[in-house]
Write a protein that holds these residues in place. Structure first.
Motif, PDB file in Angstrom:
ATOM      1  N   UNK A  63       1.377  -1.378  -0.384  1.00 46.53           N
ATOM      2  CA  UNK A  63      -0.056   0.288  -0.020  1.00 46.53           C
ATOM      3  C   UNK A  63       0.752   1.231   0.147  1.00 46.53           C
ATOM      4  N   UNK A  64       2.409   1.022   0.697  1.00 43.59           N
ATOM      5  CA  UNK A  64       2.797   2.310   1.111  1.00 43.59           C
ATOM      6  C   UNK A  64       3.638   2.450  -0.067  1.00 43.59           C
ATOM      7  N   UNK A  65       3.982   1.524  -1.246  1.00 42.28           N
ATOM      8  CA  UNK A  65       5.149   1.658  -2.185  1.00 42.28           C
ATOM      9  C   UNK A  65       4.188   2.451  -3.034  1.00 42.28           C
ATOM     10  N   UNK A  66       2.614   2.424  -3.293  1.00 40.53           N
ATOM     11  CA  UNK A  66       1.840   3.247  -3.936  1.00 40.53           C
ATOM     12  C   UNK A  66       1.115   4.032  -4.499  1.00 40.53           C
ATOM     13  N   UNK A  67       1.863   4.757  -2.746  1.00 36.50           N
ATOM     14  CA  UNK A  67       1.543   6.292  -2.476  1.00 36.50           C
ATOM     15  C   UNK A  67       2.161   7.351  -2.473  1.00 36.50           C
ATOM     16  N   UNK A  68       2.586   8.265  -3.114  1.00 39.14           N
ATOM     17  CA  UNK A  68       3.832   8.953  -2.773  1.00 39.14           C
ATOM     18  C   UNK A  68       3.502   9.797  -1.489  1.00 39.14           C
TER      19      UNK A  68
END
Length: 366
Positions: free
Chosen positions: A32-37
């Motif tokens: 989830x974090x990887x996909x959110x700048x």
């Protein structure tokens, strides 16, 4: 997305690939974090060498452990949560990051990842046995354990821990201290048995050592653990209690090797200095790693130290790293190596083991 965030994105995806089989929550959070700048951008507050998934995950865990009532806690078993990762995880994560932005940024700026995982002692114990066997003799060999990057110094208590395996176990007597489970793949090390060594001295160095007696430091260590691993939390508490009673020397310094060398100079004759580091060199850039390796090998060659190194393959000082066993990730497994001075004066090296990063399973090579 700029280059710094692209690099962070790759780190979170690699973390998810490596750890999702062991922890669904942290795997899902990492993806989830990887996909959110915006979420990735929080880590820019940390020092460049600390911009790793485990630091952001630990900071989030710490805020929840400190009593945040945010519904994200319902996913964290350590906070009493039972909810598995689902479609609501990402929106709750984003909301939590907005609400807790300031405490998260404070932790990212001031704390470091210091897991101090005593499960690794399941391999450290036979590694010390190997050092003792190389010294020979019938009597128990006196060793000085010198832990570089010691965190709270919990690995200095390796002789007080019990390790259970398929053949009964080894280490301290049952019931005397924390008990850790380990699975030996490909056969149990033949050198397990009665200890051929004892610790005559214990010293740790760290840029920011944690005090086992300090409640805030103990809470940070709890936050660095995986939320679903109850066994790790229980043995951490037991190891902290033992460390408080021991009162080991933990030195705050920017040059840990120099400080350990000064400590070793005060050892009685006949005590073997053993340098140890585990998942510390990953925080060094390439130039700093090369310098550390050269200095450590110089201590082996010139001072007769033994060096036990447990790191990722990219930070292994072996001239040739053996292939990682099936079922382990080359990016997260630990490769254990031993370096010592032979009677002729030359430095010798040996690949001892591959292990799970937390010591749950290991393949002995020594």
């Amino acid at each position: 997305m700029d280059d710094a965030l692209i690099l962070l994105r790759e780190r979170f995806l690699q973390f998810a690939d490596a750890h999702e089989p062991d922890d669904r929550l942290y795997g899902a959070l990492a993806r989830a974090i990887a996909g959110d700048a915006d979420l990735l951008g929080l880590l820019i507050a940390a020092a460049p060498t600390q911009r790793l998934p485990v630091l952001l995950l630990a900071a989030m865990h710490a805020v929840l452990l400190d009593g945040s009532p945010h519904p994200l806690r319902h996913y964290y078993p350590s906070c009493g949560g039972t909810r598995p990762p689902d479609a609501e995880l990402l929106p709750r994560l984003r909301d939590f990051a907005r609400e807790a932005r300031e405490p998260l940024l404070h932790l990212l700026r001031t704390r470091q990842t210091q897991t101090n995982e005593i499960g690794r002692c399941a391999v450290l114990w036979p590694a010390l046995q190997q050092v003792a066997l190389l010294r020979g003799g019938e009597k128990s060999q006196p060793l000085a354990l010198l832990d570089f990057g010691c965190s709270a110094g919990l690995n200095l208590g390796v002789d007080a821990y019990r390790f259970d395996d398929a053949e009964g176990g080894y280490g301290a007597s049952a019931g005397a201290g924390p008990c850790l489970d380990v699975q030996w793949r490909g056969g149990r090390p033949a050198l397990l048995g009665p200890a051929r060594w004892h610790l005559a001295a214990r010293v740790g160095t760290d840029l920011a050592p944690l005090s086992p007696a300090d409640p805030s430091d103990a809470r940070w260590l709890q936050a660095c653990l995986w939320p679903s691993d109850t066994a790790r939390r229980q043995r951490l508490d037991a190891a902290l209690a033992l460390a408080v009673r021991r009162g080991d020397r933990l030195l705050r310094c920017t040059d840990g090797l120099a400080a350990l060398q000064q400590a070793a100079a005060t050892l009685p004759p006949g005590v073997q200095p053993v340098l140890f580091n585990s998942w510390v060199l990953a925080y060094l850039d390439e130039a700093a790693f090369q310098q550390h390796r050269d200095r450590a090998l110089a201590l082996v060659r010139e001072r007769g130290w033994a060096w036990i190194c447990a790191e990722a393959a990219s930070r292994c000082p072996l001239q040739q790293v053996p292939a990682v066993p099936a079922g382990e990730s080359s990016g997260s497994a630990s490769i254990w190596s031993l370096h010592w001075r032979a009677p002729g004066g030359e430095v010798r090296e040996q690949a001892l083991a591959w292990s799970h990063p937390h010591g749950r399973r290991a393949s002995w090579l020594g």
